[in-house]
Design a protein around this motif. Structure first.
Motif, PDB file in Angstrom:
ATOM      1  N   GLY A 230       0.859  -1.182   0.023  1.00  0.00           N
ATOM      2  CA  GLY A 230      -0.246  -0.051  -0.073  1.00  0.00           C
ATOM      3  C   GLY A 230       0.841   1.100  -0.076  1.00  0.00           C
ATOM      4  N   PHE A 231       0.666   2.223  -0.924  1.00  0.00           N
ATOM      5  CA  PHE A 231       1.450   3.374  -0.986  1.00  0.00           C
ATOM      6  C   PHE A 231       0.671   4.502  -0.557  1.00  0.00           C
ATOM      7  CE2 PHE A 231       2.901   0.741  -4.780  1.00  0.00           C
ATOM      8  CZ  PHE A 231       4.285   0.926  -4.671  1.00  0.00           C
ATOM      9  N   SER A 232       1.306   5.103   0.584  1.00  0.00           N
ATOM     10  CA  SER A 232       0.833   6.261   1.218  1.00  0.00           C
ATOM     11  C   SER A 232       1.765   7.446   0.377  1.00  0.00           C
ATOM     12  CB  SER A 232       1.248   6.398   2.759  1.00  0.00           C
ATOM     13  OG  SER A 232       0.396   7.160   3.440  1.00  0.00           O
ATOM     14  N   ALA A 233       0.808   7.713  -0.464  1.00  0.00           N
ATOM     15  CA  ALA A 233       1.232   8.548  -1.873  1.00  0.00           C
ATOM     16  C   ALA A 233       1.160  10.087  -1.797  1.00  0.00           C
ATOM     17  CB  ALA A 233       0.693   8.004  -3.127  1.00  0.00           C
ATOM     18  N   GLY A 234       2.380  10.617  -1.176  1.00  0.00           N
ATOM     19  CA  GLY A 234       2.191  12.107  -0.928  1.00  0.00           C
ATOM     20  C   GLY A 234       3.066  12.571  -2.139  1.00  0.00           C
ATOM     21  N   PHE A 235       3.174  13.634  -2.805  1.00  0.00           N
ATOM     22  CA  PHE A 235       3.870  14.505  -4.043  1.00  0.00           C
ATOM     23  C   PHE A 235       4.411  15.515  -3.615  1.00  0.00           C
ATOM     24  CE2 PHE A 235       0.688  11.220  -5.424  1.00  0.00           C
ATOM     25  CZ  PHE A 235       1.708  10.110  -5.966  1.00  0.00           C
ATOM     26  N   GLY A 240       9.932  22.192  -5.793  1.00  0.00           N
ATOM     27  CA  GLY A 240       8.928  23.053  -6.024  1.00  0.00           C
ATOM     28  C   GLY A 240       7.389  23.046  -5.743  1.00  0.00           C
ATOM     29  N   ASP A 241       7.238  22.088  -5.217  1.00  0.00           N
ATOM     30  CA  ASP A 241       5.753  21.710  -4.987  1.00  0.00           C
ATOM     31  C   ASP A 241       5.206  22.620  -3.640  1.00  0.00           C
ATOM     32  OD1 ASP A 241       3.334  19.977  -5.329  1.00  0.00           O
ATOM     33  OD2 ASP A 241       3.372  19.700  -3.119  1.00  0.00           O
ATOM     34  N   GLY A 242       6.095  22.998  -2.912  1.00  0.00           N
ATOM     35  CA  GLY A 242       5.705  24.161  -1.905  1.00  0.00           C
ATOM     36  C   GLY A 242       5.888  24.161  -0.698  1.00  0.00           C
ATOM     37  N   LEU A 243       5.802  22.999  -0.096  1.00  0.00           N
ATOM     38  CA  LEU A 243       5.874  22.574   1.460  1.00  0.00           C
ATOM     39  C   LEU A 243       7.204  22.437   2.112  1.00  0.00           C
ATOM     40  CD1 LEU A 243       2.653  21.373   2.740  1.00  0.00           C
ATOM     41  CD2 LEU A 243       3.342  23.739   2.901  1.00  0.00           C
ATOM     42  N   ALA A 244       8.349  21.810   1.412  1.00  0.00           N
ATOM     43  CA  ALA A 244       9.356  21.145   1.540  1.00  0.00           C
ATOM     44  C   ALA A 244      10.613  21.669   0.880  1.00  0.00           C
ATOM     45  CB  ALA A 244       9.113  19.613   1.787  1.00  0.00           C
ATOM     46  N   SER A 245      11.558  21.000   1.003  1.00  0.00           N
ATOM     47  CA  SER A 245      12.886  21.404   0.508  1.00  0.00           C
ATOM     48  C   SER A 245      13.466  20.000  -0.285  1.00  0.00           C
ATOM     49  CB  SER A 245      13.856  21.955   1.686  1.00  0.00           C
ATOM     50  OG  SER A 245      13.342  22.584   2.584  1.00  0.00           O
ATOM     51  N   LEU A 246      12.943  19.155  -0.659  1.00  0.00           N
ATOM     52  CA  LEU A 246      13.654  18.042  -1.551  1.00  0.00           C
ATOM     53  C   LEU A 246      13.405  18.437  -3.170  1.00  0.00           C
ATOM     54  CD1 LEU A 246      12.620  15.025   0.316  1.00  0.00           C
ATOM     55  CD2 LEU A 246      14.869  16.345   0.588  1.00  0.00           C
ATOM     56  N   GLU A 247      14.337  17.991  -3.712  1.00  0.00           N
ATOM     57  CA  GLU A 247      14.307  17.844  -5.383  1.00  0.00           C
ATOM     58  C   GLU A 247      14.023  16.921  -6.116  1.00  0.00           C
ATOM     59  OE1 GLU A 247      15.180  21.207  -6.539  1.00  0.00           O
ATOM     60  OE2 GLU A 247      15.118  21.917  -4.601  1.00  0.00           O
ATOM     61  N   PHE A 248      12.915  16.112  -5.566  1.00  0.00           N
ATOM     62  CA  PHE A 248      12.523  15.072  -6.546  1.00  0.00           C
ATOM     63  C   PHE A 248      11.764  15.414  -7.655  1.00  0.00           C
ATOM     64  CE2 PHE A 248      11.938  12.415  -2.168  1.00  0.00           C
ATOM     65  CZ  PHE A 248      13.093  12.490  -2.100  1.00  0.00           C
ATOM     66  N   THR A 249      11.929  14.766  -8.754  1.00  0.00           N
ATOM     67  CA  THR A 249      11.125  14.933 -10.014  1.00  0.00           C
ATOM     68  C   THR A 249      10.712  13.737 -10.426  1.00  0.00           C
ATOM     69  OG1 THR A 249      13.072  14.370 -11.569  1.00  0.00           O
ATOM     70  CG2 THR A 249      13.048  16.743 -10.628  1.00  0.00           C
ATOM     71  N   GLU A 250      10.220  13.489 -11.800  1.00  0.00           N
ATOM     72  CA  GLU A 250       9.619  12.162 -12.132  1.00  0.00           C
ATOM     73  C   GLU A 250      10.256  11.034 -12.014  1.00  0.00           C
ATOM     74  OE1 GLU A 250       9.577  15.426 -13.746  1.00  0.00           O
ATOM     75  OE2 GLU A 250       7.707  15.696 -14.794  1.00  0.00           O
ATOM     76  N   LEU A 269      -3.891   8.743  -1.603  1.00  0.00           N
ATOM     77  CA  LEU A 269      -3.224  10.094  -1.674  1.00  0.00           C
ATOM     78  C   LEU A 269      -3.063  10.534  -0.330  1.00  0.00           C
ATOM     79  CD1 LEU A 269      -2.509  12.606  -3.666  1.00  0.00           C
ATOM     80  CD2 LEU A 269      -4.773  13.181  -3.086  1.00  0.00           C
ATOM     81  N   GLU A 270      -1.986  11.354  -0.097  1.00  0.00           N
ATOM     82  CA  GLU A 270      -1.653  12.000   1.081  1.00  0.00           C
ATOM     83  C   GLU A 270      -1.421  13.635   0.695  1.00  0.00           C
ATOM     84  OE1 GLU A 270      -2.150  10.790   4.019  1.00  0.00           O
ATOM     85  OE2 GLU A 270      -1.747   8.542   3.543  1.00  0.00           O
ATOM     86  N   GLY A 271      -0.140  13.973   0.658  1.00  0.00           N
ATOM     87  CA  GLY A 271       0.061  15.316   0.437  1.00  0.00           C
ATOM     88  C   GLY A 271       0.376  15.634  -1.184  1.00  0.00           C
ATOM     89  N   GLY A 272       0.610  16.976  -1.389  1.00  0.00           N
ATOM     90  CA  GLY A 272       0.900  17.255  -2.913  1.00  0.00           C
ATOM     91  C   GLY A 272       0.215  18.370  -3.130  1.00  0.00           C
ATOM     92  N   TYR A 273       0.705  19.468  -3.670  1.00  0.00           N
ATOM     93  CA  TYR A 273      -0.337  20.584  -3.510  1.00  0.00           C
ATOM     94  C   TYR A 273      -0.058  21.416  -5.173  1.00  0.00           C
ATOM     95  CZ  TYR A 273      -0.272  19.150   1.232  1.00  0.00           C
ATOM     96  OH  TYR A 273      -0.554  18.459   2.298  1.00  0.00           O
ATOM     97  N   SER A 274       0.937  21.144  -5.673  1.00  0.00           N
ATOM     98  CA  SER A 274       1.083  21.817  -7.026  1.00  0.00           C
ATOM     99  C   SER A 274       1.768  21.042  -8.082  1.00  0.00           C
ATOM    100  CB  SER A 274       1.517  23.120  -6.757  1.00  0.00           C
ATOM    101  OG  SER A 274       3.068  23.270  -6.297  1.00  0.00           O
ATOM    102  N   VAL A 275       2.858  21.373  -8.436  1.00  0.00           N
ATOM    103  CA  VAL A 275       3.634  20.695  -9.531  1.00  0.00           C
ATOM    104  C   VAL A 275       3.665  18.896  -9.016  1.00  0.00           C
ATOM    105  CG1 VAL A 275       6.003  21.222  -8.433  1.00  0.00           C
ATOM    106  CG2 VAL A 275       5.682  20.766 -10.958  1.00  0.00           C
TER     107      VAL A 275
END
Ligand SMILES: [Zn+2]
Length: 325
Positions: A230-235, A240-250, A269-275
């Motif tokens: 089960g993935f607790s899937a936050g993006f 640049g998503d907005g709330l954090a300082s990691l640099e993950f991409t596709e 779905l958990e977090g993830g707010y834009s890109v």
């Protein structure tokens, strides 16, 4: 075969009643838009929050929702919150049954048995723990992979003693971000000792670090032999998503989806707010469907890489008694 997405319009009715808030109903429009053509299924019904929460907390949420009160400084309710949260539990379980993604709100992984989990300052937008509910109703052994940028402290707390749930949580170093929990030494207790795994990324961490840790996670999964992942899937770890300082991409989200391999799976779905929703979510789906495009990974600076390697060694050190690493 189209990806199955569990969605209900009630999830979009939980919306900030008084002030603007980053966790709002536009997120699901963004997510559905990003996924394009999918098979949309309704949740089969409401879930029972008492499966993972204490009755006093559930009653508090019901009353707060009726009065449209804030639960804490981060976590709002409106009059649809209680119903929406019950249906989010049900939606997570439906996703487990159909092997799909539950695009639910309010999110859940910070919600512990009594609300705030492990001394966190707030519930971080979460009401009932959707992934924990689905995992507790699932048959057999469950591996939860939580890749939201924040630690899934509610999920860890709920399953801390439970050896049937392997919880692997990837997040930004908790000394630099909410909720301030999820360190390498937190590995579970009693029979559950060694089944809670915290993987920390220093601020600035990029895709190369995620790719580096994938074989370690694969090895845990191979040894644990879950009946379902089960993935607790936050993006929100997306650059640049907005709330954090990691640099993950596709590249990160594709690789994380690929951890499913040929196992039964579902995602909530958990977090993830834009890109993160726009680009990370479709990349995750490509990984799950094993149709990777293998985009170029974003590299971390060498000092970030060194910090990560040290922290991963610490994680492995605390797990050495339970696993062959
Ligand atoms: Zn988050």
């Amino acid at each position: 075969m189209n990806m199955k997405v569990v969605y209900s319009s009630i999830y979009s009715k939980h919306d900030p009643p008084h002030f603007p808030h980053i966790e709002n109903s536009t997120r699901l429009e963004l997510a559905l838009d990003a996924l394009g053509e999918v098979e949309v299924l309704s949740p089969e019904g409401a879930g029972d929050p008492l499966e993972v929460h204490d009755g006093t907390y559930v009653e508090m949420v019901r009353r707060a929702s009726e009065a449209e009160e804030q639960i804490d400084i981060d976590t709002y309710t409106n009059r649809f919150t209680y119903e929406s949260a019950l249906m989010a539990l049900g939606g997570a379980f439906t996703a487990y049954k159909v092997e799909g993604i539950a695009l639910v709100r309010p999110p859940g992984h910070h919600a512990g048995r009594y609300g705030r989990a492990m001394g966190a300052p707030t519930q971080g937008f979460c009401i009932f723990n959707n992934i924990a509910y689905a995992a507790s109703k699932a048959e057999g052994r469950v591996a939860i992979i939580d890749f939201d940028v924040h630690h899934g402290n509610g999920t860890q707390e709920i399953f801390y003693l439970d050896p049937k749930v392997l919880h692997i949580d990837l997040h930004q170093d908790p000394s630099t971000i909410y909720p301030g929990t999820g360190f390498p030494f937190e590995t579970g207790d009693g029979e559950g000792k060694g089944t809670k795994v915290n993987i920390l990324f220093p601020p600035g961490g990029g895709d190369d670090l995620v790719l580096e840790v994938i074989p370690f996670i694969q090895s845990l999964l191979d040894q644990f032999k879950p009946d379902v992942v089960g993935f607790s899937a936050g993006f929100d770890g997306f650059s640049g998503d907005g709330l954090a300082s990691l640099e993950f991409t596709e590249a990160s989200f594709e690789a994380l989806g690929g951890l499913r391999e040929k196992r039964r799976w579902f995602a909530v779905l958990e977090g993830g707010y834009s890109v993160g929703l726009r680009r990370g979510l479709p990349a995750f789906v490509r990984g799950v469907e094993r149709k990777p495009e293998e985009p170029r990974p974003k590299e971390s600076k060498s000092e970030v890489k060194m910090k990560f390697t040290r922290s991963l060694e610490e994680t492995k050190y605390h797990l050495r008694e339970r696993w062959k690493l």
